[in-house]
Structures are given as C-alpha cells and as structure tokens.
Design a protein around this motif. Structure first.
Motif, PDB file in Angstrom:
ATOM      1  N   VAL A   1      55.793  24.381  53.636  1.00  0.00           N
ATOM      2  CA  VAL A   1      55.130  23.193  53.130  1.00  0.00           C
ATOM      3  C   VAL A   1      54.232  22.603  54.212  1.00  0.00           C
ATOM      4  N   TYR A   2      53.028  22.286  53.850  1.00  0.00           N
ATOM      5  CA  TYR A   2      52.011  21.679  54.706  1.00  0.00           C
ATOM      6  C   TYR A   2      51.501  22.613  55.798  1.00  0.00           C
ATOM      7  N   ASP A   3      51.824  23.867  55.731  1.00  0.00           N
ATOM      8  CA  ASP A   3      51.294  24.836  56.686  1.00  0.00           C
ATOM      9  C   ASP A   3      50.074  25.489  56.047  1.00  0.00           C
ATOM     10  N   VAL A   4      48.885  25.025  56.420  1.00  0.00           N
ATOM     11  CA  VAL A   4      47.668  25.463  55.762  1.00  0.00           C
ATOM     12  C   VAL A   4      47.425  26.963  55.953  1.00  0.00           C
ATOM     13  N   ASN A   5      47.748  27.503  57.124  1.00  0.00           N
ATOM     14  CA  ASN A   5      47.549  28.941  57.345  1.00  0.00           C
ATOM     15  C   ASN A   5      48.446  29.766  56.436  1.00  0.00           C
ATOM     16  N   ASN A   6      49.697  29.338  56.274  1.00  0.00           N
ATOM     17  CA  ASN A   6      50.603  30.025  55.372  1.00  0.00           C
ATOM     18  C   ASN A   6      50.081  29.927  53.948  1.00  0.00           C
ATOM     19  N   SER A   7      49.554  28.787  53.581  1.00  0.00           N
ATOM     20  CA  SER A   7      48.994  28.591  52.247  1.00  0.00           C
ATOM     21  C   SER A   7      47.797  29.513  52.029  1.00  0.00           C
ATOM     22  N   TYR A   8      46.931  29.617  53.031  1.00  0.00           N
ATOM     23  CA  TYR A   8      45.784  30.525  52.929  1.00  0.00           C
ATOM     24  C   TYR A   8      46.249  31.962  52.752  1.00  0.00           C
ATOM     25  N   ASN A   9      47.238  32.363  53.535  1.00  0.00           N
ATOM     26  CA  ASN A   9      47.747  33.733  53.457  1.00  0.00           C
ATOM     27  C   ASN A   9      48.352  34.032  52.090  1.00  0.00           C
ATOM     28  N   GLN A  10      49.149  33.095  51.582  1.00  0.00           N
ATOM     29  CA  GLN A  10      49.752  33.305  50.264  1.00  0.00           C
ATOM     30  C   GLN A  10      48.682  33.346  49.173  1.00  0.00           C
ATOM     31  N   HIS A  11      47.716  32.466  49.281  1.00  0.00           N
ATOM     32  CA  HIS A  11      46.647  32.434  48.283  1.00  0.00           C
ATOM     33  C   HIS A  11      45.842  33.737  48.330  1.00  0.00           C
ATOM     34  N   ALA A  12      45.525  34.204  49.530  1.00  0.00           N
ATOM     35  CA  ALA A  12      44.783  35.458  49.672  1.00  0.00           C
ATOM     36  C   ALA A  12      45.580  36.626  49.084  1.00  0.00           C
ATOM     37  N   ARG A  13      46.864  36.645  49.345  1.00  0.00           N
ATOM     38  CA  ARG A  13      47.715  37.716  48.814  1.00  0.00           C
ATOM     39  C   ARG A  13      47.746  37.651  47.281  1.00  0.00           C
ATOM     40  N   PHE A  14      47.894  36.441  46.736  1.00  0.00           N
ATOM     41  CA  PHE A  14      47.942  36.276  45.282  1.00  0.00           C
ATOM     42  C   PHE A  14      46.636  36.743  44.645  1.00  0.00           C
ATOM     43  N   ILE A  15      45.513  36.354  45.228  1.00  0.00           N
ATOM     44  CA  ILE A  15      44.205  36.770  44.713  1.00  0.00           C
ATOM     45  C   ILE A  15      44.085  38.292  44.768  1.00  0.00           C
ATOM     46  N   ALA A  16      44.495  38.880  45.883  1.00  0.00           N
ATOM     47  CA  ALA A  16      44.419  40.342  46.021  1.00  0.00           C
ATOM     48  C   ALA A  16      45.256  41.033  44.946  1.00  0.00           C
ATOM     49  N   ILE A  17      46.429  40.504  44.660  1.00  0.00           N
ATOM     50  CA  ILE A  17      47.307  41.090  43.647  1.00  0.00           C
ATOM     51  C   ILE A  17      46.626  41.064  42.279  1.00  0.00           C
ATOM     52  N   ILE A  18      46.140  39.903  41.920  1.00  0.00           N
ATOM     53  CA  ILE A  18      45.546  39.729  40.585  1.00  0.00           C
ATOM     54  C   ILE A  18      44.285  40.580  40.438  1.00  0.00           C
ATOM     55  N   VAL A  19      43.402  40.520  41.427  1.00  0.00           N
ATOM     56  CA  VAL A  19      42.145  41.282  41.352  1.00  0.00           C
ATOM     57  C   VAL A  19      42.428  42.785  41.331  1.00  0.00           C
ATOM     58  N   THR A  20      43.322  43.222  42.174  1.00  0.00           N
ATOM     59  CA  THR A  20      43.617  44.649  42.277  1.00  0.00           C
ATOM     60  C   THR A  20      44.231  45.178  40.985  1.00  0.00           C
ATOM     61  N   TYR A  21      45.164  44.431  40.427  1.00  0.00           N
ATOM     62  CA  TYR A  21      45.758  44.838  39.149  1.00  0.00           C
ATOM     63  C   TYR A  21      44.691  44.864  38.050  1.00  0.00           C
ATOM     64  N   ALA A  22      43.921  43.795  37.942  1.00  0.00           N
ATOM     65  CA  ALA A  22      42.912  43.687  36.882  1.00  0.00           C
ATOM     66  C   ALA A  22      41.852  44.773  37.000  1.00  0.00           C
ATOM     67  N   ARG A  23      41.546  45.184  38.226  1.00  0.00           N
ATOM     68  CA  ARG A  23      40.540  46.226  38.451  1.00  0.00           C
ATOM     69  C   ARG A  23      40.896  47.517  37.706  1.00  0.00           C
ATOM     70  N   CYS A  24      42.173  47.781  37.528  1.00  0.00           N
ATOM     71  CA  CYS A  24      42.603  48.999  36.838  1.00  0.00           C
ATOM     72  C   CYS A  24      42.176  49.014  35.376  1.00  0.00           C
ATOM     73  N   PHE A  25      41.885  47.839  34.818  1.00  0.00           N
ATOM     74  CA  PHE A  25      41.536  47.726  33.409  1.00  0.00           C
ATOM     75  C   PHE A  25      40.053  47.424  33.204  1.00  0.00           C
ATOM     76  N   ALA A  26      39.326  47.248  34.295  1.00  0.00           N
ATOM     77  CA  ALA A  26      37.904  46.919  34.207  1.00  0.00           C
ATOM     78  C   ALA A  26      37.091  48.174  33.921  1.00  0.00           C
ATOM     79  N   GLN A  27      35.896  47.960  33.446  1.00  0.00           N
ATOM     80  CA  GLN A  27      34.994  49.088  33.226  1.00  0.00           C
ATOM     81  C   GLN A  27      34.795  49.786  34.566  1.00  0.00           C
ATOM     82  N   ALA A  28      34.991  51.069  34.576  1.00  0.00           N
ATOM     83  CA  ALA A  28      34.974  51.824  35.827  1.00  0.00           C
ATOM     84  C   ALA A  28      33.683  52.614  35.989  1.00  0.00           C
TER      85      ALA A  28
END
Length: 191
Positions: free
Chosen positions: A57-84
């Motif tokens: 809580v209140y650790d901005v670097n940890n928040s950035y890291n978690q947010h970056a990881r979450f974005i990577a997960i969502i984008v990477t998964y969704a990429r499998c279903f995108a027009q290739a």
C-alpha cells in the motif's frame, strides 16, 4: 544485417549446432502455432506471479510494477485472438469456448478489460483517477492519484481460462503433428 538478425543468429546458433534445421517447409503449419503458445505461456507465468504478489500500500513503484504486469497479461492473452499477420495463428473464441460458457464469459471479460482499460482511454471501473485535497490555514495541498484496480477475485478464472486455451492449442498442434507423422512415416517428439 540488422541488430535483430544478429541477435536472432546468436540465439539459434546452439540449436543449429545441435543438428536442428530451422523452419523446414513440412513443419510450417506447426510454426504458425508457436507464437500463440508462447503468448499463452507468458501470460500464465505473469498471472501466477501477480497472484502470488502482495501489494504494498502506497508504494508507487510496486503499484507501477503490478499495473505493468497486469497490462502485459491482458494484452498478451488478447493478442492470441486478434487478427494475425502472415505466419501467425489467430484463435477463434467462439470455436475454442464452444460448450464452455464459463470460460467464454471470462474470456469476454479479459477482452473487455483490454479494450476499456489497456488499449483505449475511457471510463472504466478498473482505472480510477482521483485528486486528494487537504486544506491548511495557509494553503491547499493536492495529491494526484491513479488507482488501477486489480480484479484479484477474477484471477483464478483468468488462469483457468488461459489453461483451457493452452489445451485447445495443444490439441490443434497434436493434430498437425499426427498428420505429419503419417506423412513423413516417423514419430515426432517434442523434447
């Protein structure tokens, strides 16, 4: 030769030295699936790390890291279903989740997060912007906040859906391998 070519050649040099041939024509259809399988395994690996991470809580670097990881997960998964593009397989969600409405619902949620939070700017329950104001006798002090909300309660479902997707991809790859074995007259192993 480009930097990317130089790096690629360094990476494949030991494989070639071990007697492998890169991208033989008979195996072209298998190669199409490689990108999808890599994306899924990457997304699963990152999701498992996020599940096991304790937010500070209140650790901005940890928040950035978690947010970056979450974005990577969502984008990477969704990429499998995108027009290739050429030589990359794209998954069909309707086909993959046929008879599995639970997984299709979770898949749709992840795609909705990709579209509403990650890829496009808009109002979304998982991304909240706030400003905190504190008044003293002499001044107003403000703090800017962006609150990425991680739907941790949904993560187990995401993981199950991704694992189901991997199984579907592996079934498709195995069909191709079985066809090749019959065509080439030899068993094919994946060490």
């Amino acid at each position: 030769m480009s930097i990317a070519d130089d790096e690629f050649n360094k990476q494949v040099e030991p494989i070639i030295a071990d007697g492998y041939v890169l991208n033989p024509p008979a195996f072209e259809r298998i190669r199409y699936w490689t990108f999808v399988l890599f994306q899924l395994h990457f997304a699963i690996s990152e999701l498992e790390k996020l599940i096991n991470d304790t937010p500070q809580v209140y650790d901005v670097n940890n928040s950035y890291n978690q947010h970056a990881r979450f974005i990577a997960i969502i984008v990477t998964y969704a990429r499998c279903f995108a027009q290739a593009g050429a030589n990359i397989k794209s998954l069909n969600a309707k086909e993959l989740f046929k008879g599995e409405p639970r997984f299709k619902t979770i898949h749709d949620r992840m795609i909705e997060i990709r579209n509403g939070v990650v890829a496009h700017t808009g109002h979304h329950e998982l991304m909240r912007v706030s400003i905190a104001v504190k008044e003293t006798d002499n001044e107003f002090m403000i703090k800017h906040f962006i609150h990425p909300i991680f739907p941790k309660a949904e993560f187990a479902g995401y993981l199950a859906t991704m694992n189901h997707t991997v199984v579907g991809v592996e079934i498709a790859i195995n069909k191709q391998l079985n066809h090749l074995e019959a065509q080439l007259g030899k068993p094919i192993s994946v060490p």
